[in-house]
Structures are given as structure tokens and as C-alpha cells.
Scaffold this motif. Structure first.
Motif, PDB file in Angstrom:
ATOM      1  N   ASP A 221       0.824  -1.212   0.000  1.00  0.00           N
ATOM      2  CA  ASP A 221       0.000   0.000   0.000  1.00  0.00           C
ATOM      3  C   ASP A 221       0.859   1.263   0.000  1.00  0.00           C
ATOM      4  N   ASP A 222       0.239   2.338  -0.447  1.00  0.00           N
ATOM      5  CA  ASP A 222       0.958   3.608  -0.629  1.00  0.00           C
ATOM      6  C   ASP A 222       1.547   4.145   0.667  1.00  0.00           C
ATOM      7  N   PHE A 223       0.817   4.032   1.771  1.00  0.00           N
ATOM      8  CA  PHE A 223       1.305   4.537   3.053  1.00  0.00           C
ATOM      9  C   PHE A 223       2.621   3.864   3.437  1.00  0.00           C
ATOM     10  N   GLU A 224       2.712   2.555   3.268  1.00  0.00           N
ATOM     11  CA  GLU A 224       3.952   1.838   3.591  1.00  0.00           C
ATOM     12  C   GLU A 224       5.108   2.315   2.710  1.00  0.00           C
ATOM     13  N   TRP A 225       4.836   2.561   1.445  1.00  0.00           N
ATOM     14  CA  TRP A 225       5.881   3.042   0.539  1.00  0.00           C
ATOM     15  C   TRP A 225       6.347   4.441   0.926  1.00  0.00           C
ATOM     16  N   LEU A 226       5.411   5.320   1.304  1.00  0.00           N
ATOM     17  CA  LEU A 226       5.803   6.666   1.742  1.00  0.00           C
ATOM     18  C   LEU A 226       6.656   6.585   3.004  1.00  0.00           C
ATOM     19  N   THR A 227       6.242   5.740   3.928  1.00  0.00           N
ATOM     20  CA  THR A 227       7.015   5.561   5.159  1.00  0.00           C
ATOM     21  C   THR A 227       8.415   5.059   4.841  1.00  0.00           C
ATOM     22  N   MET A 228       8.512   4.079   3.934  1.00  0.00           N
ATOM     23  CA  MET A 228       9.820   3.536   3.563  1.00  0.00           C
ATOM     24  C   MET A 228      10.679   4.604   2.882  1.00  0.00           C
ATOM     25  N   GLY A 229      10.092   5.416   2.011  1.00  0.00           N
ATOM     26  CA  GLY A 229      10.848   6.488   1.369  1.00  0.00           C
ATOM     27  C   GLY A 229      11.393   7.468   2.390  1.00  0.00           C
ATOM     28  N   CYS A 230      10.549   7.891   3.321  1.00  0.00           N
ATOM     29  CA  CYS A 230      10.983   8.805   4.379  1.00  0.00           C
ATOM     30  C   CYS A 230      12.101   8.163   5.203  1.00  0.00           C
ATOM     31  N   HIS A 231      11.896   6.912   5.596  1.00  0.00           N
ATOM     32  CA  HIS A 231      12.857   6.210   6.452  1.00  0.00           C
ATOM     33  C   HIS A 231      14.231   6.087   5.785  1.00  0.00           C
TER      34      HIS A 231
END
Length: 174
Positions: A119-129
Motif C-alpha cells: 500500500d501507498d502509506f507503507e511506501w511513503l514511510t519507507m521512502g521517508c525512512h
């Protein structure tokens, strides 16, 4: 200067050099990621999926909130997608090219594992991380992220942005 006088100086210089090459202590949130070579980082993606591109853009945007300025098309931060099954990591950040004294990283690579998140939220979190690591941030624990609002948590984060603590740590470390 006599030979006996030079030797202690040489030994002292060697000790200082060796100390600078050893890895830093990882006691705090700052200075546990990649040491960028400066506050201007050029970002380039390679064969990214749509979600990988979105994660890269979001991570770059999060760095822009800090003292680090980013641009497109260079080689300071190189971002790739990989599909790697049977592993526990969703993303990795590594130094590809250390400077001559091994004190900062000239080229940092980020790898997003496309097999892990959907899901998109997990990808955004991974990008930030992962982009947080490029700004010299280490993982956050519950003890120093009590309101659970940092993407730098070492477990799956419930938040997809840097919090003020993260931004302060980037400023102090770069």
C-alpha cells in the motif's frame, strides 16, 4: 628533530587516523545513518516502479524539510527497486563511495524491496525512512519517540514524516 622525537609524533598521528576511521558510536538517533558529504544532495532514480518513484519523491521532499537541499539528476543519492523474496528488509541504505578519509559518503544508494510493501502509506514511510538514513539519522526506538510520530522507527512506522526531533538531529549532524 631526532629519530626518537619523531616516532612518538608519528605514533600519535597514526592513532588519530585510526580513531577517525573507526565507526562512530551509535548511542543516539543522530549519526547512526550515512554521513552525507555536504548539505546539497542530488537524487537520481533507476528503473523505479510507480510506487518506488513515489517513495523516492516523498523521501526527497522530507529531506527538503531539513537543512539538506536536494536536486534531481545527480549521483549523490541513487535509488533502485529490487524484488528480493525471503528477506526481512523493506529498504536498505548503503554508502557506495566513501570519501578519501572514510569520514563521509559521496554516493549513497537506497534499495526499495518491492516484495515487501503493497500500500501507498507503507511506501511513503519507507521512502521517508531510507532518505532519513541519507541525512545521517539512525533508527528511533519507542523510548525516544514516545508519541510514535517519526518515520525513523526501527519497526514498521506508524508515521510517514520526519518529526521535529528528526529535523533537529539532521541539523546537528550535517
Amino acid at each position: 628533530m631526532s629519530r626518537t622525537t619523531r616516532r612518538p609524533l608519528w605514533v600519535a598521528l597514526a592513532a588519530v587516523l585510526l580513531a577517525s576511521l573507526s565507526s562512530p558510536a551509535h548511542a543516539s538517533h543522530d549519526d547512526s545513518g550515512m554521513d552525507p558529504d555536504n548539505r546539497q544532495q542530488a537524487v537520481k532514480g533507476f528503473d523505479l516502479t510507480v510506487k518506488g518513484k513515489g517513495a523516492m519523491e516523498w523521501g526527497k521532499e522530507q529531506l527538503e524539510r531539513s537543512v539538506i537541499t536536494t536536486s534531481w539528476g545527480g549521483g549523490d543519492i541513487q535509488v533502485h527497486d529490487y524484488k528480493t523474496d525471503n528477506v526481512t528488509w523493506a529498504g536498505q541504505t548503503r554508502c557506495k563511495d566513501w570519501n578519501a578519509l572514510f569520514t563521509s559518503c559521496d554516493v549513497i544508494t537506497i534499495q526499495f524491496n518491492t516484495a515487501m510493501y503493497h500500500d501507498d502509506f507503507e511506501w511513503l514511510t519507507m521512502g521517508c525512512h531510507e532518505f532519513g538514513h541519507t541525512g545521517d539519522l539512525g533508527h528511533r526506538k519507542a523510548s525516544n519517540d514516545t508519541d510514535n510520530n517519526s518515520c525513523m522507527r526501527s519497526t514498521t512506522a506508524a508515521y510517514y514524516r520526519f518529526d521535529q526531533h528528526d529535523l533537529n538531529a539532521i541539523k546537528a549532524g550535517t
